[in-house]
Write a protein that holds these residues in place. Sequence first.
Motif, short mmCIF file in Angstrom:
data_model
loop_
_atom_site.label_atom_id
_atom_site.label_comp_id
_atom_site.label_asym_id
_atom_site.label_seq_id
_atom_site.Cartn_x
_atom_site.Cartn_y
_atom_site.Cartn_z
N MET A 1 0.84 -1.19 0.00
CA MET A 1 0.00 0.00 0.00
C MET A 1 0.88 1.24 0.00
SD MET A 1 -2.84 -1.17 2.87
CE MET A 1 -3.91 0.22 2.56
N ASN A 2 0.58 2.17 -0.93
CA ASN A 2 1.28 3.44 -0.89
C ASN A 2 0.58 4.38 0.09
OD1 ASN A 2 -0.98 4.53 -2.22
ND2 ASN A 2 -0.08 4.12 -4.24
N TRP A 3 1.10 5.60 0.21
CA TRP A 3 0.57 6.51 1.22
C TRP A 3 -0.90 6.85 0.96
CZ3 TRP A 3 -0.05 8.17 5.72
CH2 TRP A 3 -0.60 9.41 6.00
N ASP A 4 -1.26 7.11 -0.29
CA ASP A 4 -2.65 7.45 -0.59
C ASP A 4 -3.59 6.30 -0.23
OD1 ASP A 4 -2.02 9.98 -1.48
OD2 ASP A 4 -1.74 9.34 -3.56
N GLN A 5 -3.18 5.07 -0.51
CA GLN A 5 -4.02 3.92 -0.18
C GLN A 5 -4.14 3.73 1.33
OE1 GLN A 5 -1.74 1.05 -2.43
NE2 GLN A 5 -3.23 1.01 -4.10
N VAL A 6 -3.04 3.92 2.03
CA VAL A 6 -3.07 3.82 3.50
C VAL A 6 -4.00 4.89 4.08
CG1 VAL A 6 -1.68 4.17 5.58
CG2 VAL A 6 -0.81 2.74 3.74
N LYS A 7 -3.89 6.10 3.57
CA LYS A 7 -4.72 7.21 4.07
C LYS A 7 -6.19 6.96 3.81
CE LYS A 7 -5.25 12.22 3.62
NZ LYS A 7 -4.73 13.43 2.94
N GLN A 8 -6.54 6.51 2.59
CA GLN A 8 -7.94 6.25 2.27
C GLN A 8 -8.50 5.11 3.10
OE1 GLN A 8 -9.90 8.17 0.41
NE2 GLN A 8 -8.12 9.52 0.18
N SER A 9 -7.71 4.07 3.30
CA SER A 9 -8.16 2.95 4.13
C SER A 9 -8.38 3.40 5.57
CB SER A 9 -7.12 1.82 4.08
OG SER A 9 -7.49 0.76 4.93
N PHE A 10 -7.51 4.26 6.06
CA PHE A 10 -7.64 4.78 7.42
C PHE A 10 -8.91 5.61 7.57
CE2 PHE A 10 -6.93 8.55 10.10
CZ PHE A 10 -6.79 7.95 11.32
N LEU A 11 -9.16 6.51 6.62
CA LEU A 11 -10.35 7.36 6.70
C LEU A 11 -11.63 6.54 6.61
CD1 LEU A 11 -9.21 10.37 4.46
CD2 LEU A 11 -9.34 10.30 6.96
N ALA A 12 -11.57 5.42 5.90
CA ALA A 12 -12.76 4.61 5.70
C ALA A 12 -13.04 3.65 6.84
CB ALA A 12 -12.64 3.83 4.39
N SER A 13 -12.01 3.24 7.59
CA SER A 13 -12.22 2.12 8.52
C SER A 13 -11.83 2.40 9.96
CB SER A 13 -11.42 0.90 8.03
OG SER A 13 -10.03 1.19 7.99
N ASN A 14 -11.19 3.53 10.25
CA ASN A 14 -10.76 3.75 11.63
C ASN A 14 -11.97 3.95 12.55
OD1 ASN A 14 -9.86 5.92 13.90
ND2 ASN A 14 -8.21 4.50 13.43
N PRO A 15 -12.12 3.15 13.60
CA PRO A 15 -13.32 3.25 14.45
C PRO A 15 -13.40 4.54 15.26
CG PRO A 15 -11.77 1.65 15.35
CD PRO A 15 -11.25 2.04 14.00
N THR A 16 -12.26 5.09 15.63
CA THR A 16 -12.28 6.34 16.40
C THR A 16 -12.85 7.47 15.57
OG1 THR A 16 -10.33 5.63 17.66
CG2 THR A 16 -10.86 7.98 17.69
N LEU A 17 -12.43 7.56 14.30
CA LEU A 17 -12.98 8.59 13.42
C LEU A 17 -14.46 8.35 13.15
CD1 LEU A 17 -10.23 9.23 10.71
CD2 LEU A 17 -10.85 10.64 12.66
N ALA A 18 -14.84 7.08 12.98
CA ALA A 18 -16.25 6.78 12.73
C ALA A 18 -17.12 7.18 13.91
CB ALA A 18 -16.40 5.29 12.42
N ALA A 19 -16.62 6.93 15.13
CA ALA A 19 -17.39 7.30 16.32
C ALA A 19 -17.53 8.81 16.42
CB ALA A 19 -16.71 6.74 17.57
N ASP A 20 -16.46 9.54 16.11
CA ASP A 20 -16.52 11.00 16.18
C ASP A 20 -17.42 11.56 15.08
OD1 ASP A 20 -15.27 13.33 17.66
OD2 ASP A 20 -14.82 13.91 15.60
N GLU A 21 -17.45 10.92 13.93
CA GLU A 21 -18.35 11.35 12.86
C GLU A 21 -19.81 11.20 13.30
OE1 GLU A 21 -19.98 12.70 9.40
OE2 GLU A 21 -17.90 12.85 10.07
N SER A 22 -20.10 10.17 14.09
CA SER A 22 -21.46 10.00 14.62
C SER A 22 -21.83 11.17 15.53
CB SER A 22 -21.56 8.68 15.39
OG SER A 22 -21.33 7.58 14.54
N ASN A 23 -20.87 11.69 16.26
CA ASN A 23 -21.14 12.85 17.10
C ASN A 23 -21.54 14.06 16.26
OD1 ASN A 23 -20.95 14.43 19.69
ND2 ASN A 23 -19.31 15.45 18.55
N VAL A 24 -20.91 14.24 15.10
CA VAL A 24 -21.29 15.33 14.21
C VAL A 24 -22.72 15.14 13.73
CG1 VAL A 24 -20.75 16.51 12.04
CG2 VAL A 24 -18.89 15.67 13.49
N GLN A 25 -23.09 13.92 13.39
CA GLN A 25 -24.45 13.65 12.94
C GLN A 25 -25.46 13.88 14.06
OE1 GLN A 25 -25.10 13.17 9.75
NE2 GLN A 25 -22.89 13.34 9.41
N GLU A 26 -25.07 13.58 15.29
CA GLU A 26 -25.95 13.85 16.43
C GLU A 26 -26.19 15.35 16.58
OE1 GLU A 26 -24.24 12.07 19.86
OE2 GLU A 26 -24.43 10.02 19.11
#
Length: 392
Positions: A1-26
């Motif tokens: 995985m190159n840097w762009d692939q690592v970054k996109q995978s991180f943004l798509a699957s990291n649970p901490t970011l997903a949980a914080d995104e739910s706070n924005v939706q709340e």
Amino acid sequence: MNWDQVKQSFLASNPTLAADESNVQEMKAEEITAYLRPNPQVTFGVDQLYPFYKDPAYQPFSNALTTGSITYLHERDHKRELRQESAQEGTRIASSQHEDLTRNMIFNLRSLFVQTLQDKALVQLSKDELDYYDHIIDISRTRLKDGDLAQIDFDRIVLQRVQYESDLQAAEVSLRTSKIQLLQLLDQRTPIDQFDVDGTFDFTDQLDPVTQFRQIALAERPDLQAAMQSVQQSVTNHKLAVANGSTDPTFGVDAGANPPLDPYVGFNVSIPLRIFDRNQGEKKRTQLDIGRNQQLEDAARAQVFSDVDSAWEQVNSNLILLRPYKAQYLAQAVRVRDTVTYAYQHGGASLMDFLNAQSDYRNVQMAYLQLVGAYLVAAGQLNLAVGREVIQ
């Protein structure tokens, strides 16, 4: 995985970011609640019933009084609109804070990515040095058989191989550890042996002036944006506190029937007298909150300048150290090692000179790789300070 692939995978699957995104939706959902109108009140009643009516003709409902009313609280001074505006500003603040969390976590991700590239380079360097040294041992073994090398010198050469083996083992352990930490951020269960990263492990010799990075940071830093949005929200909250100090009338319509009288309809207005409670405390608190958030905005802006200046100086310092390595020291280390090795093999240099030349070459190469890694981490720190990737 190159840097762009690592970054996109991180943004798509990291649970901490997903949980914080739910706070924005709340927070977004709270905008709906803030803009809701008050519910009307409906009342219905029946009175003047005679369940124990004694007349021979049982008529308990003959004189029943039936009443019904509906009332509605009218909010004045744009209270509902101000509540919605405050909630929308809260959503914008939560979004900026989410972007700031993403910014910090991407820096951590980038640092681990760079560390993995550095560990890969160190593993490859250790393997190359071990192969080179094994070649020297083979030549020395031939010289020993030919009587051109003393046994004690050959033993000392072989014993020195332990250092190269230790360097390789340490580099491999560090590489596997970096991959484990990277996979944790990506929330992946890929076996370590099947996971690898690829990227350019080098530095860019050009660095823009610090003033340019300052201007970008003032426009891009999400934590500064959140501080500015908090000031605006506090202003709106103060307006809402003033509005909440005004009087809201309640309008009502009622109707009823009281036989033998004709049915009737009535109207009423209820106006509370704001004599003692005019929301003075909230007005004062929100006024003070404006000043507090303005001070926090000034502190955030000062932190932006400090972060950018410090990160820029760190990148510049690494560049100052890296330039002579690439222009001079790396080539000199190779030339000295090869020259001393050739001289030693032909009796023109001592064993100590040979071992020192090998050690100097390894130290220069490792120092260069560590400096490149430090530069890339410092570049990531500058990206973090600015708020977006300005150095790839």
